[in-house]
Design a protein around this motif. Sequence first.
Motif, PDB file in Angstrom:
ATOM      1  N   THR A  31      13.324 -16.332 -23.791  1.00  0.00           N
ATOM      2  CA  THR A  31      12.667 -15.509 -22.804  1.00  0.00           C
ATOM      3  C   THR A  31      11.158 -15.477 -22.357  1.00  0.00           C
ATOM      4  N   VAL A  32      11.214 -15.691 -20.790  1.00  0.00           N
ATOM      5  CA  VAL A  32      10.484 -15.431 -20.244  1.00  0.00           C
ATOM      6  C   VAL A  32      10.209 -14.617 -19.432  1.00  0.00           C
ATOM      7  N   GLU A  33       8.797 -13.774 -18.833  1.00  0.00           N
ATOM      8  CA  GLU A  33       8.758 -12.660 -17.958  1.00  0.00           C
ATOM      9  C   GLU A  33       7.756 -13.092 -16.884  1.00  0.00           C
ATOM     10  N   PHE A  34       8.575 -12.518 -15.767  1.00  0.00           N
ATOM     11  CA  PHE A  34       8.359 -12.787 -14.700  1.00  0.00           C
ATOM     12  C   PHE A  34       7.381 -11.272 -14.155  1.00  0.00           C
ATOM     13  N   GLU A  84      -2.682  -2.457 -10.729  1.00  0.00           N
ATOM     14  CA  GLU A  84      -0.887  -2.009 -10.728  1.00  0.00           C
ATOM     15  C   GLU A  84      -0.177  -3.070 -11.241  1.00  0.00           C
ATOM     16  N   ALA A  85       1.151  -3.124 -11.382  1.00  0.00           N
ATOM     17  CA  ALA A  85       1.707  -4.426 -11.558  1.00  0.00           C
ATOM     18  C   ALA A  85       3.024  -3.688 -11.492  1.00  0.00           C
ATOM     19  N   SER A  86       4.370  -4.968 -11.401  1.00  0.00           N
ATOM     20  CA  SER A  86       5.404  -5.144 -11.241  1.00  0.00           C
ATOM     21  C   SER A  86       6.467  -4.766 -12.273  1.00  0.00           C
ATOM     22  N   PRO A  87       7.467  -4.593 -11.933  1.00  0.00           N
ATOM     23  CA  PRO A  87       8.387  -4.425 -13.229  1.00  0.00           C
ATOM     24  C   PRO A  87       8.564  -5.759 -13.633  1.00  0.00           C
ATOM     25  N   VAL A  88       8.887  -5.845 -14.717  1.00  0.00           N
ATOM     26  CA  VAL A  88       9.160  -7.099 -15.482  1.00  0.00           C
ATOM     27  C   VAL A  88      10.105  -7.677 -15.325  1.00  0.00           C
ATOM     28  N   GLU A 133      15.569 -13.455 -11.459  1.00  0.00           N
ATOM     29  CA  GLU A 133      15.292 -12.135 -10.234  1.00  0.00           C
ATOM     30  C   GLU A 133      13.865 -11.754  -9.978  1.00  0.00           C
ATOM     31  N   ARG A 134      13.406 -12.940  -9.380  1.00  0.00           N
ATOM     32  CA  ARG A 134      11.969 -13.308  -9.817  1.00  0.00           C
ATOM     33  C   ARG A 134      11.217 -12.536  -8.210  1.00  0.00           C
ATOM     34  N   GLN A 135      12.463 -12.222  -7.428  1.00  0.00           N
ATOM     35  CA  GLN A 135      11.867 -11.925  -5.854  1.00  0.00           C
ATOM     36  C   GLN A 135      12.208 -10.480  -6.461  1.00  0.00           C
ATOM     37  N   VAL A 136      12.513  -9.912  -7.356  1.00  0.00           N
ATOM     38  CA  VAL A 136      11.991  -8.134  -7.213  1.00  0.00           C
ATOM     39  C   VAL A 136      10.220  -7.860  -7.304  1.00  0.00           C
ATOM     40  N   SER A 137       9.739  -9.055  -8.202  1.00  0.00           N
ATOM     41  CA  SER A 137       7.692  -8.829  -8.220  1.00  0.00           C
ATOM     42  C   SER A 137       7.974  -9.451  -6.528  1.00  0.00           C
ATOM     43  N   GLU A 138       8.426 -10.056  -5.984  1.00  0.00           N
ATOM     44  CA  GLU A 138       7.499 -10.205  -4.353  1.00  0.00           C
ATOM     45  C   GLU A 138       8.107  -9.571  -3.660  1.00  0.00           C
ATOM     46  N   VAL A 139       8.822  -8.443  -3.914  1.00  0.00           N
ATOM     47  CA  VAL A 139       9.453  -7.365  -3.141  1.00  0.00           C
ATOM     48  C   VAL A 139       8.204  -6.072  -3.586  1.00  0.00           C
ATOM     49  N   TRP A 140       7.852  -6.348  -4.709  1.00  0.00           N
ATOM     50  CA  TRP A 140       7.370  -5.120  -4.973  1.00  0.00           C
ATOM     51  C   TRP A 140       5.755  -5.617  -4.814  1.00  0.00           C
TER      52      TRP A 140
END
Length: 83
Positions: free
Chosen positions: A18-21, A30-34, A40-47
Amino acid sequence: MKSIMRFVNWSLGLASSTVEFYAACVECGEASPVVHSAGERQVSEVWALQHAGANPSHRSFRAYQVSAWSATPDDTVGDPPTS
């Protein structure tokens, strides 16, 4: 009582597949969703882009890719380092 000491080689390996991004704002913390998939790495980029849009002075982010490691002793006996 006598003791025998030996040099033991150690190695690092992944403790889990398991790797967390995620991303975090440098300004406010403040942090993006993990997410747990590189796809799904784009989730943090969009955030990060949305966070910057909502907070114009927050322009610096840290991107994290976190994995767990474990240290394991080698079963073989090695020679101690000479340097």
